[in-house]
Design a protein around this motif. Structure first.
Motif, PDB file in Angstrom:
ATOM      1  N   LEU A 253       0.828  -1.208   0.000  1.00 14.85           N
ATOM      2  CA  LEU A 253       0.000   0.000   0.000  1.00 14.85           C
ATOM      3  C   LEU A 253       0.865   1.262   0.000  1.00 14.85           C
ATOM      4  O   LEU A 253       0.519   2.261  -0.646  1.00 14.85           O
ATOM      5  N   LYS A 256       1.975   1.672  -3.551  1.00 17.26           N
ATOM      6  CA  LYS A 256       0.855   2.050  -4.420  1.00 17.26           C
ATOM      7  C   LYS A 256       0.448   3.506  -4.206  1.00 17.26           C
ATOM      8  O   LYS A 256       0.038   4.185  -5.145  1.00 17.26           O
ATOM      9  N   GLU A 257       0.575   3.976  -2.972  1.00 16.81           N
ATOM     10  CA  GLU A 257       0.218   5.368  -2.677  1.00 16.81           C
ATOM     11  C   GLU A 257       1.110   6.317  -3.453  1.00 16.81           C
ATOM     12  O   GLU A 257       0.687   7.399  -3.873  1.00 16.81           O
ATOM     13  N   LEU A 287      -6.030  -1.912  -5.279  1.00 18.99           N
ATOM     14  CA  LEU A 287      -6.003  -2.386  -3.896  1.00 18.99           C
ATOM     15  C   LEU A 287      -6.379  -3.860  -3.771  1.00 18.99           C
ATOM     16  O   LEU A 287      -6.360  -4.419  -2.676  1.00 18.99           O
ATOM     17  N   ILE A 305      -6.669  -3.358   5.005  1.00 14.71           N
ATOM     18  CA  ILE A 305      -6.513  -2.548   3.794  1.00 14.71           C
ATOM     19  C   ILE A 305      -7.295  -1.244   3.900  1.00 14.71           C
ATOM     20  O   ILE A 305      -6.819  -0.174   3.535  1.00 14.71           O
ATOM     21  N   SER A 309      -5.413   2.329   4.062  1.00 14.54           N
ATOM     22  CA  SER A 309      -5.719   3.166   2.887  1.00 14.54           C
ATOM     23  C   SER A 309      -6.305   4.506   3.308  1.00 14.54           C
ATOM     24  O   SER A 309      -5.993   5.549   2.720  1.00 14.54           O
TER      25      SER A 309
END
Length: 318
Positions: A253, A256-257, A287, A305, A309
């Protein structure tokens, strides 16, 4: 981990199924235990023991009891110091046997299907799906009795006392003497969040975003009683310890951010409108899950998640 939403129609469906067990009489014929009881006689027996606490009590009402109604009945019975697991009281022993046998004959497949739950309600980590094969209906779930069925046999088939869970959590919860959330009334999700707490100081063994460098914590909120229940929940199911073995999800995560900026997501959406109906669908793909609290009980690791997130601001991009 999230609260279960069950409507009256689902409860009616389950009771209708349980009621069929009395078609032609509810019977047992074994070497050590032989009996035959009709539904109306069973209801009279229920009234004999519980009428003083609920004047309208019968099997249907017990099956459909809410978690709050269960708590009220338990408090009244404890106040009167009445025990139903006293083996010296043969009438109560028989009363308990009927309920225990009724539970044994339940079709877990039907219960899980009616509740529409696919992931363990306690850990949100393991699938508990129904499936069919050449041997017929199969389930990967167990039904934990939130209130012990030996101590409170009349809740053996009460819907809001049956918690679909994975075998591991069911074992951990067995004969629990700590107060935790009943997911039909409140839940861990409403009083605890997973929290990313930074990266461990430089370690040449691992890359910057390696999961072993990720610090993952649990943060409790609510009033003092709710915080205690959340802490108990963590203690019983080893939530923090178990999820620290899944820090790779947090690591992903974090990456990915950075990678999926607003501009990049917008570009993906514009270039692939035939695949994605909205920007939300792009993020769901990124996600690997539908970040929707209402769907938490159907997607493993959804709680982790969702919390991380939100903290990283990924959900705001949607």
């Amino acid at each position: 981990m999230n609260k279960v939403k069950i409507d009256d129609s689902s409860k009616n469906e389950i009771y209708k199924y349980i009621k069929t067990k009395f078609n032609g009489g509810f019977k047992k014929n074994s070497k050590d235990d032989t009996w035959d009881i009709k539904l109306e006689d069973f209801n009279e027996l229920i009234k004999k023991y519980l009428f003083q606490y609920d004047g309208d009590i019968n099997l249907e009402k017990l099956v459909k009891y809410s978690s709050k109604e269960m708590d009220n009945l338990i408090n009244s019975i404890k106040k009167d110091k009445i025990e139903f697991n006293d083996k010296k009281d043969l009438e109560k022993v028989s009363f308990s046997k009927y309920f225990h046998e009724l539970y044994i004959r339940l079709d877990n497949f039907l219960i899980i299907e009616a509740l529409n739950i696919k992931v363990c309600l306690y850990c949100n980590r393991n699938y508990i799906v129904n499936f069919k094969n050449n041997n017929g209906k199969q389930v990967t779930a167990q039904l934990d009795h939130f209130h012990n069925k030996d101590e409170f046999p009349f809740f053996s088939v009460t819907i809001e006392n049956l918690i679909p869970s994975c075998p591991t959590c069911n074992i951990r919860k067995s004969n629990l003497n700590k107060e935790i959330f009943n997911p039909y009334s409140d839940c861990f999700h409403n009083h605890a969040n997973f929290k990313y707490n930074g990266i461990v100081d430089s370690d040449e063994k691992y890359d910057f975003f390696h999961e072993k460098r990720v610090k993952l914590e649990l943060e409790y909120f609510g009033d003092e009683h709710e915080k205690i229940k959340a802490e108990n929940y963590n203690s019983v199911f080893n939530i923090k310890s178990i999820y620290n073995e899944h820090r790779n999800i947090v690591s992903d995560l974090l990456k990915k951010e950075i990678i999926y900026s607003d501009e990049y997501v917008e570009k993906l959406y514009e270039n692939y409108k035939g695949i994605f109906k909205s920007k939300k669908e792009v993020f769901d793909m990124v996600l690997n899950t539908d970040i929707n609290e209402d769907e938490m009980n159907n997607s493993p690791m959804n709680k982790l998640i969702c919390d991380i997130s939100k903290q990283l601001g990924i959900l705001k991009k949607r």
